[in-house]
Design a protein around this motif. Structure first.
Motif, PDB file in Angstrom:
ATOM      1  N   ALA A 150       0.698  -5.459  -3.452  1.00 20.59           N
ATOM      2  CA  ALA A 150       1.094  -4.096  -3.990  1.00 20.59           C
ATOM      3  C   ALA A 150       0.617  -3.038  -2.944  1.00 20.59           C
ATOM      4  CB  ALA A 150       0.329  -3.823  -5.470  1.00 20.59           C
ATOM      5  N   LYS A 151      -0.468  -3.063  -2.433  1.00 24.32           N
ATOM      6  CA  LYS A 151      -1.205  -2.106  -1.224  1.00 24.32           C
ATOM      7  C   LYS A 151      -0.164  -1.761  -0.217  1.00 24.32           C
ATOM      8  CE  LYS A 151      -4.342   0.596   0.392  1.00 24.32           C
ATOM      9  NZ  LYS A 151      -3.611   0.691   1.819  1.00 24.32           N
ATOM     10  N   LEU A 152       0.445  -3.335   0.290  1.00 23.15           N
ATOM     11  CA  LEU A 152       1.390  -2.929   1.304  1.00 23.15           C
ATOM     12  C   LEU A 152       2.861  -2.148   1.014  1.00 23.15           C
ATOM     13  CD1 LEU A 152       2.178  -4.110   4.071  1.00 23.15           C
ATOM     14  CD2 LEU A 152       3.248  -6.312   3.170  1.00 23.15           C
ATOM     15  N   VAL A 153       3.003  -2.569  -0.153  1.00 17.80           N
ATOM     16  CA  VAL A 153       4.343  -1.730  -0.464  1.00 17.80           C
ATOM     17  C   VAL A 153       4.118  -0.219  -0.627  1.00 17.80           C
ATOM     18  CG1 VAL A 153       5.878  -1.394  -2.356  1.00 17.80           C
ATOM     19  CG2 VAL A 153       5.418  -3.868  -1.629  1.00 17.80           C
ATOM     20  N   GLN A 188       4.179   1.149   2.840  1.00 18.70           N
ATOM     21  CA  GLN A 188       5.326   1.329   3.478  1.00 18.70           C
ATOM     22  C   GLN A 188       6.040   2.641   2.889  1.00 18.70           C
ATOM     23  OE1 GLN A 188       7.088  -2.360   2.553  1.00 18.70           O
ATOM     24  NE2 GLN A 188       6.427  -3.354   4.428  1.00 18.70           N
ATOM     25  N   VAL A 189       5.756   2.781   1.579  1.00 16.89           N
ATOM     26  CA  VAL A 189       6.593   4.091   0.740  1.00 16.89           C
ATOM     27  C   VAL A 189       5.793   5.325   1.221  1.00 16.89           C
ATOM     28  CG1 VAL A 189       6.844   5.023  -1.439  1.00 16.89           C
ATOM     29  CG2 VAL A 189       7.176   2.630  -1.109  1.00 16.89           C
ATOM     30  N   ASP A 190       4.571   5.204   1.455  1.00 15.72           N
ATOM     31  CA  ASP A 190       3.827   6.413   1.873  1.00 15.72           C
ATOM     32  C   ASP A 190       4.603   6.832   3.413  1.00 15.72           C
ATOM     33  OD1 ASP A 190       2.478   6.540  -0.488  1.00 15.72           O
ATOM     34  OD2 ASP A 190       0.808   5.708   0.277  1.00 15.72           O
ATOM     35  N   ALA A 191       4.471   5.627   4.204  1.00 16.62           N
ATOM     36  CA  ALA A 191       5.022   5.939   5.552  1.00 16.62           C
ATOM     37  C   ALA A 191       6.403   6.555   5.620  1.00 16.62           C
ATOM     38  CB  ALA A 191       4.779   4.572   6.520  1.00 16.62           C
TER      39      ALA A 191
END
Length: 224
Positions: free
Chosen positions: A18-21, A24-27
């Motif tokens: 969940a942290k990885l996703v 990615q969304v934040d980036a």
């Protein structure tokens, strides 16, 4: 205790995913915020060009007979279809063979779904030269063609579970294994899992055979 440890490990993995996703969304959001008006205009133009290209390609397919399941009148019609369409699915049928009606039903449903491929049929009894050239020995046989080369055959219903009640999704999957349609499903697992296995080799056929024929001598209950 062991069960609690496994649950904790699973929870940690889920949190990490969940942290990885989220990262990615934040980036992605950050990249969008950095864009100026010129960058956004360029992005819009690229998307518009892609839409125009897609629509032009679609119109070309429709003009070549894609989107409908139609009969090819004769052998010259078959070769013309191979020339016009990069991807071609052709059902060799016979009026007196009941199973050909089953194939017709499924291909009629798939034709409008897969505009990138032309779906057709040809009466085997009226094109004996072509039947001999392609070594079609079983009715129904579906010939799968890409770039004017036969890349695979679906002979009878063996590859579809060996019975008459296979699903449209099953024959769609089988066609997709030859890469003549765009497919978003799992090629490793056939939809009708109870009637087929994905571990089967490329169904007894070698890929990338020329239009001159095939090298398989297998038979089926619909030999003719």
């Amino acid at each position: 205790m062991a069960g609690a440890g496994v649950e904790s490990l699973i929870e940690q993995q889920l949190l990490a995913a969940a942290k990885l996703v989220e990262d990615q969304v934040d980036a992605h959001i950050e990249n969008l915020e950095r864009m100026d008006e010129d960058d956004l205009d360029a992005l819009r133009r690229r998307r518009l060009e892609a839409l125009k290209k897609g629509e032009s390609e679609k119109q070309g397919w429709l003009a070549a007979g894609h989107g409908a399941y139609e009969e090819l009148p004769d052998e010259p019609g078959f070769f013309a279809a191979c020339k016009k369409s990069k991807n071609l699915v052709c059902h060799f049928y016979r009026d007196s063979t009941f199973r050909c009606k089953i194939v017709d039903k499924h291909l009629q449903l798939l034709a409008p779904k897969h505009l990138e491929t032309r779906f057709s049929k040809i009466n085997a009894e009226k094109c004996m030269f072509l039947v001999k050239k392609l070594k079609v020995r079983v009715i129904p046989t579906i010939v799968l063609i890409r770039d004017s080369k036969t890349v695979d055959y679906i002979v009878g219903f063996d590859d579809l579970g060996g019975n008459d009640d296979f699903s449209t999704e099953m024959i769609e999957w089988r066609i997709a294994t030859a890469e003549v349609i765009k497919y978003s499903g799992d090629l490793m697992n056939p939809p009708d899992v109870k009637s087929a296995t994905a571990s089967k080799p490329i169904f007894g056929f070698n890929k990338e055979k020329t239009i001159k024929g095939r090298n398989d001598d297998s038979s089926d209950e619909d030999d003719w």
